[in-house]
Design a protein around this motif. Structure first.
Motif, mmCIF file in Angstrom:
data_model
loop_
_atom_site.group_PDB
_atom_site.id
_atom_site.type_symbol
_atom_site.label_atom_id
_atom_site.label_comp_id
_atom_site.label_asym_id
_atom_site.label_seq_id
_atom_site.Cartn_x
_atom_site.Cartn_y
_atom_site.Cartn_z
ATOM 1 N N ALA A 179 0.816 -1.216 0.000
ATOM 2 C CA ALA A 179 0.000 0.000 0.000
ATOM 3 C C ALA A 179 0.852 1.270 0.000
ATOM 4 N N LEU A 180 1.828 1.332 0.886
ATOM 5 C CA LEU A 180 2.640 2.547 0.973
ATOM 6 C C LEU A 180 3.432 2.839 -0.302
ATOM 7 N N PRO A 181 4.135 1.848 -0.886
ATOM 8 C CA PRO A 181 4.847 2.141 -2.138
ATOM 9 C C PRO A 181 3.926 2.577 -3.271
ATOM 10 N N LEU A 182 2.721 1.997 -3.333
ATOM 11 C CA LEU A 182 1.789 2.369 -4.396
ATOM 12 C C LEU A 182 1.221 3.768 -4.203
ATOM 13 N N CYS A 183 1.271 4.262 -2.971
ATOM 14 C CA CYS A 183 0.764 5.602 -2.668
ATOM 15 C C CYS A 183 1.906 6.592 -2.437
ATOM 16 N N LYS A 184 3.035 6.350 -3.046
ATOM 17 C CA LYS A 184 4.207 7.210 -2.848
ATOM 18 C C LYS A 184 3.924 8.686 -3.120
ATOM 19 N N PRO A 185 3.199 9.055 -4.217
ATOM 20 C CA PRO A 185 2.925 10.489 -4.439
ATOM 21 C C PRO A 185 2.167 11.125 -3.279
ATOM 22 N N ALA A 186 1.200 10.397 -2.721
ATOM 23 C CA ALA A 186 0.422 10.947 -1.605
ATOM 24 C C ALA A 186 1.266 11.055 -0.345
ATOM 25 N N ILE A 187 2.139 10.080 -0.120
ATOM 26 C CA ILE A 187 3.011 10.118 1.053
ATOM 27 C C ILE A 187 3.957 11.317 0.972
ATOM 28 N N ILE A 188 4.556 11.516 -0.195
ATOM 29 C CA ILE A 188 5.476 12.652 -0.369
ATOM 30 C C ILE A 188 4.720 13.970 -0.258
#
Length: 272
Positions: A179-188
């Protein structure tokens, strides 16, 4: 012709928004008597202001304190908000939508409403006068970031997570490895938003910080403004120079992460 007019209009509006910062930079290279002459190209060019501001104020200490606060604030709120958002997006339980609505509703609560109760809590813990209250509250997440990240998580294919579960992955592994790698743009995007918010946070610094050696950049600039600005010694060249020095890191951060702003915001869906 229409394209040319659009470009000219965009250029005009761009200059309108950039002008205040250009004026600030220009004023930082002027002597005291010429700070407010409205010339973008200084009549008398000097670097003395940049030398003087480091002598008059512990800018290095203030910036170090601010870096500590902003890094801790950005990391804690991103991690905690991502975990809560993942819970709302992935797990099915009774009252999920009502609870999520309650979390989002907290965004309507003005910060001033919780300012005094929060201060009393930190005072009872003996944390007033330290940097801890400026970032530790982020351990409990942020309603805005929870909403933002949940929308990203909802846009991911649930079948991928179910397949990983069949292969033996537990919920934590699915969250961290998929989940986290796939949502990298949102995390950044969350990291950048909170970094900017913590870097410019004056209110909490005014409430909790007492000693100048603990000041963050906004609190330090307020101290310089009180001393050299209105009601002070009228050394505005010191105030504007300090403002330039402390603004540059945010500009650099924006240019480094600008593509993530576009990608992150564009990827926010409207799923419920």
């Amino acid at each position: 012709m229409g394209v040319t007019l659009r470009w000219l209009a965009l250029l005009a509006f761009s200059l309108l928004f950039v002008y205040p910062f250009l004026w600030l930079v220009s004023a930082s290279f002027k002597p005291r008597s010429e700070v407010f002459d409205n010339r973008l190209i200084p009549r008398t060019f000097t670097f003395d202001n940049y030398l003087q501001v480091w002598r008059e104020a512990p800018l290095g200490v203030w910036m170090l304190n601010t870096v500590i606060v902003t890094v801790l604030a950005a990391l804690t709120v991103t991690i905690s908000s991502a975990m809560v958002a993942w819970g709302f997006a992935y797990f099915q339980f009774r009252g999920r939508k009502a609870l999520f609505g309650l979390v989002v509703a907290t965004m309507m609560l003005p910060g001033a409403v919780t300012l005094i109760p929060t201060f009393l809590i930190w005072k009872s813990l003996g944390m007033v006068g330290t940097l801890t209250p400026l970032w530790a509250g982020n351990l409990f997440g942020s309603a805005f970031y929870i909403f933002l990240l949940r929308q990203f998580f909802l846009g991911l294919p649930r079948e991928l997570f179910e397949a990983a579960k069949i292969d033996g992955a537990n919920n934590w592994t699915i969250f961290v490895r998929l989940a986290l790698p796939l949502c990298k743009p949102a995390i950044i995007l969350t990291l950048l938003f909170e970094f900017q918010a913590a870097w410019t946070d004056l209110m909490r610094a005014l409430v909790y910080l007492r000693d100048s050696s603990d000041f963050t950049v906004p609190r330090g600039l307020k101290a310089l403004l009180d001393r050299y600005g209105f009601g002070g010694e009228w050394h505005w060249e010191i105030v504007v120079t300090a403002s330039v020095i402390t603004t540059v890191p945010m500009i650099v951060l924006f240019f480094l992460g600008q593509r993530h702003f576009v990608g992150g915001i564009a990827g926010t869906g409207t799923k419920g």
